[in-house]
Design an enzyme around this catalytic site. Structure first.
Site, short mmCIF file in Angstrom:
data_model
loop_
_atom_site.label_atom_id
_atom_site.label_comp_id
_atom_site.label_asym_id
_atom_site.label_seq_id
_atom_site.Cartn_x
_atom_site.Cartn_y
_atom_site.Cartn_z
N GLU A 200 0.71 -1.21 -0.19
CA GLU A 200 0.10 0.14 0.10
C GLU A 200 0.75 1.23 0.01
O GLU A 200 2.15 1.34 0.42
CB GLU A 200 -1.05 0.00 1.30
CG GLU A 200 -0.27 0.17 2.46
CD GLU A 200 -1.05 0.19 3.73
OE1 GLU A 200 -2.43 -0.26 3.49
OE2 GLU A 200 -0.74 0.54 4.82
N ASN A 235 8.85 0.34 12.45
CA ASN A 235 7.40 0.06 12.37
C ASN A 235 7.08 -0.72 13.59
O ASN A 235 5.93 -1.28 13.97
CB ASN A 235 6.90 -0.63 11.11
CG ASN A 235 7.28 -0.33 10.02
OD1 ASN A 235 7.10 0.78 9.71
ND2 ASN A 235 8.22 -1.07 8.92
N GLU A 288 -6.03 -0.44 9.45
CA GLU A 288 -6.44 -1.93 9.76
C GLU A 288 -7.12 -2.01 11.24
O GLU A 288 -7.29 -1.16 11.96
CB GLU A 288 -5.16 -2.73 9.75
CG GLU A 288 -4.23 -2.39 10.98
CD GLU A 288 -2.86 -3.07 10.75
OE1 GLU A 288 -2.43 -3.48 9.90
OE2 GLU A 288 -2.36 -3.27 12.29
N ASN A 290 -7.13 -4.60 14.75
CA ASN A 290 -6.56 -5.39 15.41
C ASN A 290 -7.48 -6.22 16.22
O ASN A 290 -8.20 -5.54 17.06
CB ASN A 290 -5.41 -4.99 16.12
CG ASN A 290 -4.17 -4.79 15.23
OD1 ASN A 290 -3.62 -5.43 14.64
ND2 ASN A 290 -3.71 -3.40 15.41
#
Length: 671
Positions: A200, A235, A288, A290
């Site tokens: 992405e 990250n 996203e 989780n």
């Protein structure tokens, strides 16, 4: 309500779940691999069951062994923690088939949102703004490069089943995409048993903000505010806080309502997190979801007063949420530091070994400030190369962001940890960084502010005087103790010279030390011997204690003390420096001593961390150019590519794939 639950995890999160279960009157079962036989979570649980060898793929990731442990112990439900099997729908389904309750969302929600690719498809279908990207199956590295060319650089390569920074790479070119694809798929396979990745667009100068949601099995969903998680390295989140210094009330409400709508669309029924990438203008995109408890959940607990683990257990037992959206209040500010077994002075490379000292700061609430330490280790325990390098999560809460940060800085200074390398000096320095304190954050913060790596906080003149004064007091207390040992020189008054020269990293700072009523007066001197500042110091420190705590000009401070030959290693405010306290004559003689010259290792490739050799890319006699990959070493589930620093010829290869190496072990020799 359940009478017994099993925790299908390890380390600090297993200990965290056990604490809440114990408070609720629920007995607990721990599972453990060979490496975790003596782990803290095993000792804390009411029962413990071995489930296999040290590698997670042969123990914590084996569903059948978890279910068998439930059968052996009669556990009625399983809390998965985070990582491992926490976001595997197959695990929840297998438990359901065995008549065991999964303390987490239903399998449909996990499938819809737990998989990073499927969650983006679901979000797009629900008209949620998402980051541009390719969500199909990526065949190979060449295919990934073509996709990246179409999207435009930079791009993010992410593991579909990933989390915790594993299986994630940022690429700025075709070559970086190809290399990143190989590393990401390998890490994803090793960590999650699923090598699928997606690509992405990477948003420049982004902030990482997430919304905590909580749903029950009766259709009720609420959001519990946000967490800012922008301070990241490779990250991997390093610092988290709640709330975010970026958001205003309107943006918080908009993000929260969007997160709730998304959760309701998949009938979400547990604690979960909807993550967003946000611009500095407060624009945001769905990133996203989780479908599990997050590592950083304590900051939300401290600002809301809600125990998320308890809520997960109650929801799994079928209870209706007792919390309505209008009941949720954000009180004060919380900051969390992740303490890792890694060396910040060597590019944060992993460190393993035995914790010869582990003395966290005292937990509790004083004057409206709370200190909390979630951990899964103990003094004398070992940090293994098989799992995540997290040692503890140090969390502070105060009425304001400034107070929470100040409390965090003080708590880090008071955190004594030895036997391995760790990132406490880096965290302590970061807490005092002006950009961090101002809340001007982005996910590139660490890369931008520490471009050449971390070399310690700067030893400013004011900080040097403070550390030198403390060193002089430590020396004075030590000398007084020596004179009184075993009743030496009874009945005699001992006079001693009160002027000292404190050497900090080769820099001399002369001072005078005098005892006052209940404390010390330390006068710092300039090069000409003139007074340059006087400080009043009070302390109850005794020789041998790992942390010096006291008041410096009426300010409470902590300094870590490690004895060395003829001196101390002192750590304070992100500075770690060797301190030697001389008499004036000793300082004159020390200045005449020649400096030691260390041997060069320029013709060797040394293993920078304890780890497993995954591959060696060169052979004997091969010419290599600067920047070319030489070997790949895996440590704590992260693959590290070792590259040539300069052009050369390989003389000898001493390591092979599969070898387990210690730090500084020789991998290659150059001609």
């Amino acid at each position: 309500m359940f009478s017994k639950i099993l925790i299908a995890n390890r380390g600090e999160i297993a200990c965290r779940v056990i604490k809440t279960a114990r408070r609720m009157g629920i007995s607990t079962v721990a599972v453990y691999s060979d490496a975790d036989r003596d782990a803290l979570h095993v000792a804390m649980a009411d029962e413990a069951v071995p489930i296999g060898p040290s590698p997670a793929a042969q123990s914590y990731l084996v569903i059948e062994r978890i279910i068998e442990a439930c059968r052996q112990t009669g556990a009625q439900a399983v809390h998965p923690g985070y990582g491992f099997l926490s976001e595997r729908a197959a695990f929840a389904q297998a438990l359901e088939a065995a008549g065991i309750v999964f303390i987490g969302p239903n399998p449909h929600a996990i499938e819809a949102m737990g998989d990073k690719i499927e969650s983006k498809k679901a979000a797009a279908a629900a008209k949620v703004s998402t980051v541009p990207g390719y969500l199909g199956v990526i065949e190979d590295a060449t295919h990934a490069a073509r996709i990246a060319d179409e999207i435009g650089y930079p791009v993010m390569i992410k593991a579909s089943a990933g989390g915790g920074g594993k299986g994630m790479r940022i690429a700025h070119s075709r070559e970086e995409v190809k290399d990143g694809f190989e590393r990401a798929t390998s890490e994803a396979k090793s960590s999650f048993g699923d090598d699928r990745v997606f690509v992405e667009k990477f948003i420049t100068d982004p902030r990482h903000i997430e919304i905590q949601v909580l749903g029950d099995k009766h259709g009720n969903v609420v959001y519990l505010g946000e967490r800012e998680c922008s301070i990241q390295r490779r990250n991997q989140k390093v610092i988290e806080e709640a709330p975010s210094p970026l958001l205003d009330a309107a943006t918080r409400k908009k993000m929260g309502e969007q997160a709730v709508a998304l959760a309701k669309a998949v009938n979400y029924d547990s604690a979960g997190t909807v993550e967003f990438v946000a611009g500095q203008d407060r624009s945001f995109y769905f990133l996203e979801m989780n479908t599990r408890l997050q590592v950083e959940h304590p900051v939300t607990e401290l600002v809301t007063g809600i125990d998320l683990v308890e809520q997960m257990i109650r929801v799994a037992a079928g209870e209706t949420l007792a919390i309505r959206q209008e009941d949720v209040r954000l009180d004060g500010w919380a900051v969390e530091s992740r303490i890792y077994a890694e060396d910040p002075y060597r590019n944060f490379l992993p460190s393993i070994g035995r914790l010869t000292r582990y003395r966290p700061p005292a937990e509790g609430t004083t004057d409206g400030v709370t200190v909390r330490n979630d951990t899964g280790v103990y003094e004398g325990g070992e940090i293994s190369l098989f799992y995540d390098p997290m040692i503890a999560k140090l969390v502070t809460h105060g009425p304001t962001r400034e107070q929470a940060i100040a409390a965090q800085a003080d708590a880090l200074d008071a955190f004594a940890l030895d036997g391995i390398q760790h990132n406490i000096p880096f965290l302590a320095a970061l807490m005092r960084h002006e950009r961090w304190k101002a809340g001007r954050l982005s996910t590139g913060f660490i890369a931008e502010e520490y471009r050449g790596g971390f070399e310690g906080a700067p030893l400013t003149p004011g900080l040097a005087r403070r550390i030198a004064a403390v060193a002089a007091v430590i020396d004075n207390i030590g000398n007084a103790r020596k004179r009184g040992i075993s009743g030496q020189l009874p009945g005699r008054t001992v006079t001693f010279q009160h002027r000292r020269v404190v050497t900090l990293g080769g820099r001399n700072l002369p001072c005078e030390v005098d005892r006052s009523a209940g404390g010390f007066i330390v006068t710092c001197l300039d090069e000409a011997g003139r007074p340059a500042g006087t400080h009043e110091i009070h302390t109850a420190w005794k020789p041998g204690q790992p942390v010096w705590q006291g008041r410096f000009d009426n300010e409470a401070i902590a300094v870590q003390v490690r004895p060395k030959l003829n001196g101390f290693l002192l750590s304070h405010a992100g500075v770690t420096v060797e301190a030697i306290v001389y008499t004036e004559r000793e300082a004159e003689l020390a200045a005449l001593m020649p400096e030691k010259v260390t041997a060069s290792s320029g013709k060797q490739l040394l293993c920078p961390m304890p780890g497993l050799v995954v591959s060696v890319a060169v052979g004997e006699g091969q010419e290599v150019k600067a920047g070319e990959p030489l070997a790949v070493v895996e440590a704590m589930k992260m693959e590290n590519v070792l590259r040539a620093e300069r052009d050369g010829v390989v003389k000898k290869v001493l390591a092979r794939p599969g070898d387990s190496l210690a730090v500084d072990a020789v991998i290659l020799e150059f001609a």
